[in-house]
Design a protein around this motif. Sequence first.
Motif, short mmCIF file in Angstrom:
data_model
loop_
_atom_site.label_atom_id
_atom_site.label_comp_id
_atom_site.label_asym_id
_atom_site.label_seq_id
_atom_site.Cartn_x
_atom_site.Cartn_y
_atom_site.Cartn_z
N THR A 144 -75.41 25.38 -18.25
CA THR A 144 -75.26 26.40 -17.46
C THR A 144 -74.46 25.56 -15.77
O THR A 144 -74.57 24.68 -15.41
CB THR A 144 -77.44 26.29 -16.59
N ASN A 145 -74.01 26.53 -15.57
CA ASN A 145 -72.69 26.27 -13.98
C ASN A 145 -73.80 26.17 -13.06
O ASN A 145 -75.02 26.94 -12.84
CB ASN A 145 -71.89 27.31 -13.97
N ILE A 150 -72.83 30.91 -17.27
CA ILE A 150 -72.82 29.90 -18.49
C ILE A 150 -71.47 29.24 -18.55
O ILE A 150 -70.20 30.11 -18.62
CB ILE A 150 -73.53 30.90 -20.17
N ALA A 151 -71.24 28.46 -19.69
CA ALA A 151 -69.85 27.29 -18.81
C ALA A 151 -69.33 28.06 -20.47
O ALA A 151 -70.12 27.51 -21.49
CB ALA A 151 -69.81 26.17 -18.47
N VAL A 152 -68.18 28.14 -20.80
CA VAL A 152 -67.99 28.41 -21.89
C VAL A 152 -66.15 27.97 -22.36
O VAL A 152 -65.16 28.85 -20.76
CB VAL A 152 -67.57 30.18 -22.69
N SER A 153 -66.00 27.17 -22.91
CA SER A 153 -64.49 26.77 -22.92
C SER A 153 -63.83 27.42 -23.88
O SER A 153 -64.12 28.25 -24.57
CB SER A 153 -64.60 25.37 -23.75
N ASP A 154 -62.39 27.58 -23.73
CA ASP A 154 -61.11 29.06 -24.74
C ASP A 154 -61.64 27.95 -25.93
O ASP A 154 -61.25 28.32 -26.46
CB ASP A 154 -60.41 29.03 -23.81
N THR A 169 -66.94 21.43 -22.11
CA THR A 169 -67.65 22.31 -21.03
C THR A 169 -68.56 21.04 -19.91
O THR A 169 -68.50 20.27 -20.17
CB THR A 169 -68.61 23.32 -20.92
N ALA A 170 -68.36 21.91 -18.63
CA ALA A 170 -68.44 20.81 -17.69
C ALA A 170 -70.54 20.15 -17.53
O ALA A 170 -70.38 19.56 -17.35
CB ALA A 170 -68.05 20.82 -16.54
N PRO A 171 -70.59 20.69 -18.38
CA PRO A 171 -72.64 20.79 -17.05
C PRO A 171 -73.52 19.91 -18.30
O PRO A 171 -72.77 19.71 -19.57
CB PRO A 171 -73.12 22.06 -17.44
#
Length: 532
Positions: A144-145, A150-154, A169-171
């Motif tokens: 959760t940003n 939602i935090a999603v990385s490519d 991802t950062a969270p």
Amino acid sequence: MEIPASTDSRAWSPRIAISLALILAISLLIGGCGNDQTSSSSADASAPADVRAVFDKPMYKNSLWGLRLVDPATGKVLINVRPKRQFFIGSVRKAFTVGELMNQVGATKTYDTPVYYDGTIDSGVLDGNLIMVASGDLTMGGRTNPDGSIAVSDYDHSEADSLGNAVLTAPDPLAGYESLAAQVAAAGITEVSGEVIIDDRLFQPFSFRGEFNVTPIFVNDDFVDLTINPTTPGEPASVVWRPVSAALGVTNTLTTGASGSKYTLQLNPEFPQCIGQPDCTAEITGQLPIDFVPPLTDAYPLVQTFSITQPSNYARTVFIEALEAAGVQIDAAPVEANPTQLLPSPGSYAPDTQVAELTGMPYSDDAKLILKVSYNIGSDTSLVLWGLTQGVNNMSAALVAEQQNLASNYGITADEYHFIDGSGGGDTTAINSAVTQMLSDMIPSSSFQAYFDAMPILGVDGSLAFVKDFQSNHSLAGAIGQVHAKTGTFVQASSAGLVLEGQALGGYIETRSGNQLVFHVVVNSVHVTELS
């Protein structure tokens, strides 16, 4: 994505020529056929010459292509190449799983995780057990940003070991557990004299591709992430990991090698079986050349993962650690097998014994995670969650119920596909019309916009983000952002090298004239000799 363990996964990249060829085929549909010149009254309309030119490239000499293009507004079939062929479609299968669950429960459905006490509380001391009831929440607050998205990385960590790298991802992956622990403390519990238990009885655990059993509780998507950097030749490499928990320790014996030395990094074991036992550890070992170039990103850090093979045991330990950090004394051992034998009868929890609850993200966000990065465990779990809505609680029964659902509600009969799980593993196949029928039937659904937004977008995000790297050299500018589609890949090793058994792309395309068309393009049996 499936790549056998025997394959040199570091060499694998989504930038292989076959992926580009599929995208070029769709780009040509926009450029050469965007004015709808492909329209035909024939149900087996062939591809136009410019698309056939892609199909006829030398690398596909012994390959089989399929393509179906449909105008959903009229139902007219515009292109239909090999309409009866069962193709390997890989993760395009997820378009079915996610669509069915979203249609059943709605895009705004959340899977919420409550915590109850079983016993009595006196002066802050719980004489009894504290129980977290797993709901199948895929992210548990760990993606959760700050703005709630939602935090999603490519380049997702779920493919770090098979693709050779990832971008984290950062969270905080433990944010949900920390929130629940803080709520328990705020409810006035200062000590738990009994056990801490994860109630993981929502569905029967299922085997994820023979690697480990998935339960309805998740920590960091069932992965421990390793962030790796070289230091000085001859010295230990830098390795940090998350989550940091007594549930699984990491021993680092990886050394930094000199320029030109051999890359021998290994995870030992990649699937630790000791989680739930005291002093469980896994090792990262071998040599990391200082001039090694990490795949995908072409820059450090390098990311690899250990799988959390006992999710309930791991989650229990993480929850205990969060409770202790929140000031709650736990008398039970922090590391042990999850003591489910102490649970009360299912569904017997009284509302007034609830002391915490984590609200899950809307399923529309879970769908983004599953579809954009092809999160296999999440898609398999979604099929079992859909099965629960049909009165069944295991993977096998969910697959049987799905056959009935697809036939009754989507007009897709069992002889048009072969599904073995919810994510597209192994020899998952379908005929092109089954895919386009599913995609077309989603359009009038109230959940369609969320479903559409969850698809990877060509040259923008997810498994189609890498296409932007090629737009200047391959005239893809007209296609960027105009295709929302699910990718699918099935790779196996052979004595002659990698065999791309199936590469597929199914979704929605907007033509130059503004029409939205449904398509599925797939190629099977390609011997891959070069990776870009």
